[in-house]
Enzyme design. Structure first.
Site, PDB file in Angstrom:
ATOM      1  N   LYS A  51       5.150 -11.816   1.899  1.00 13.73           N
ATOM      2  CA  LYS A  51       3.956 -11.427   2.960  1.00 13.73           C
ATOM      3  C   LYS A  51       2.884 -12.339   3.058  1.00 13.73           C
ATOM      4  O   LYS A  51       2.344 -12.471   4.074  1.00 13.73           O
ATOM      5  CB  LYS A  51       3.484  -9.986   2.471  1.00 13.73           C
ATOM      6  CG  LYS A  51       4.473  -8.957   2.686  1.00 13.73           C
ATOM      7  CD  LYS A  51       4.306  -7.549   2.032  1.00 13.73           C
ATOM      8  CE  LYS A  51       5.367  -6.528   2.151  1.00 13.73           C
ATOM      9  NZ  LYS A  51       5.188  -5.483   1.378  1.00 13.73           N
ATOM     10  N   GLN A  95       1.701  -2.160  -2.761  1.00 10.95           N
ATOM     11  CA  GLN A  95       3.025  -2.401  -2.697  1.00 10.95           C
ATOM     12  C   GLN A  95       3.752  -1.248  -3.728  1.00 10.95           C
ATOM     13  O   GLN A  95       3.300  -1.370  -4.833  1.00 10.95           O
ATOM     14  CB  GLN A  95       3.386  -3.830  -3.415  1.00 10.95           C
ATOM     15  CG  GLN A  95       4.848  -4.370  -3.489  1.00 10.95           C
ATOM     16  CD  GLN A  95       5.269  -4.623  -2.292  1.00 10.95           C
ATOM     17  OE1 GLN A  95       4.754  -5.209  -1.218  1.00 10.95           O
ATOM     18  NE2 GLN A  95       6.547  -4.168  -2.130  1.00 10.95           N
ATOM     19  N   ASP A 118       0.394  -0.105   6.540  1.00 10.46           N
ATOM     20  CA  ASP A 118       1.850   0.255   6.281  1.00 10.46           C
ATOM     21  C   ASP A 118       2.271   1.429   7.088  1.00 10.46           C
ATOM     22  O   ASP A 118       3.152   1.929   7.042  1.00 10.46           O
ATOM     23  CB  ASP A 118       1.773   0.468   4.760  1.00 10.46           C
ATOM     24  CG  ASP A 118       2.674  -0.535   4.121  1.00 10.46           C
ATOM     25  OD1 ASP A 118       3.226  -1.328   4.843  1.00 10.46           O
ATOM     26  OD2 ASP A 118       2.599  -0.717   2.999  1.00 10.46           O
TER      27      ASP A 118
END
Ligand code: NAD
Length: 281
Positions: A51, A95, A118
């Site tokens: 990422k 994460q 997200d």
């Protein structure tokens, strides 16, 4: 049979996003993404590195908040509050998975929905279910983008989503429904998985079980999207679909790797740039 090339499409999207970053730069805005990485899970570390690299390529500033697995929930919440109020950061992602002593829901709910790139915050989940604009989870969003790039219109198709997690299967189901597909969703307790997959025009699987979808479970001419990521005993990355035997029956299929994975990262960048555009309004 045509392969849906997520790697090629994601490369094109990244070039386009870099142009958008450059335009934002003219207004003094550098899109910013903050990532919270807790613990030393090898897969999580690899994803975060990927990422970070992708952010660089799209002109996005990224900062990783690395924390030991023993960190307290309070400390993570404090960091999120700090990021929420940082005007230079447009997106924040935590994460997953988090260590067992951390309440993942509490952490996700602490993220400012406007920075929730997200798309896991209940605010954005609700907007997706209602068919309203918001942040959509990157993996299912990437699947929709891949389908539309290959001009596959899901309206009126019988779709079967296998896997019903909050980050993959459920948002996938909502996106398909919003786009006019008839959706079946299956999970670990589904009585007869094959009964559902066999009649579908579009099978989308995100479970994490190698060879879950075999040739006999898919109808001739189906479109098959494989979200699963599994490591074989030999260390190869494979999906949930028995690709070699299923592919000849399909009109379209995604490979693993090179299908949905790169699209997920491209959509994270896109969501971050979208969040950065909010600074202009
Ligand atoms: P998860 O463990 O949270 O959810 C798995 C889902 O699969 C659950 O709904 C469960 O009920 C269902 N399931 C389990 N066994 C099943 C079976 N035998 N038959 C039918 N359904 C079954 O996992 P997740 O986070 O949703 O991830 C799923 C897979 O997708 C994993 O392999 C993960 O690595 C992969 N993934 C890939 C990407 C990507 O970018 N390509 C992104 C996220 C997740």
């Amino acid at each position: 049979m045509q392969i849906l090339d997520g790697k090629a499409l994601s490369d094109t999207i990244k070039i386009e996003l870099k142009k958008q970053s450059d335009v934002l730069g003219l207004s003094g805005i550098t899109p910013g993404l903050a990532v919270i990485l807790v613990g030393d899970d090898a897969a999580s570390q690899t994803y975060v590195k990927m990422k970070e690299k992708a952010c660089d390529s799209a002109g996005i500033y990224s900062i990783i908040h690395k924390m030991p697995s023993t960190i307290s929930q309070e400390k993570i919440l404090e960091t999120i509050t700090m990021i929420n109020t940082n005007p230079n950061i447009d997106g924040v992602l935590v994460q997953l998975p988090l260590p067992k002593h951390i309440d993942t829901t509490k952490i996700i709910e602490a993220i400012d929905p406007k920075k929730d790139v997200d798309g896991f915050h209940p605010f954005n989940v609700g907007r997706l279910v209602a068919g309203l604009d918001g942040f959509v989870p990157c993996t299912p969003l990437g699947v929709m983008r891949l389908l539309s790039h290959y001009t596959i219109d899901v309206k009126g198709l019988d779709a079967c989503v296998v896997g019903a997690s909050n980050i993959v299967g459920k948002p996938m189901m909502n996106l398909l429904l919003n786009a006019g597909a008839t959706v079946d969703i299956c999970h670990i307790f589904t009585k007869d998985l094959k009964e559902h997959t066999k009649k579908a025009d579009l099978v989308i699987v995100g479970v994490g079980k190698q060879n879950l979808i075999t040739e006999d479970m898919v109808k001739e001419g189906a479109i098959v999207i494989d979200i699963g990521i599994n490591k074989t005993a030999e260390g190869r990355i494979v999906g949930d679909v028995d690709y070699e035997n299923v592919a000849p029956k399909c009109t379209y299929i995604t490979p693993v790797p090179g299908g949905v994975g790169p699209m997920t990262i491209a959509m994270l960048l896109e969501n971050t740039i979208k969040a950065a555009h909010n600074r202009l309004v």
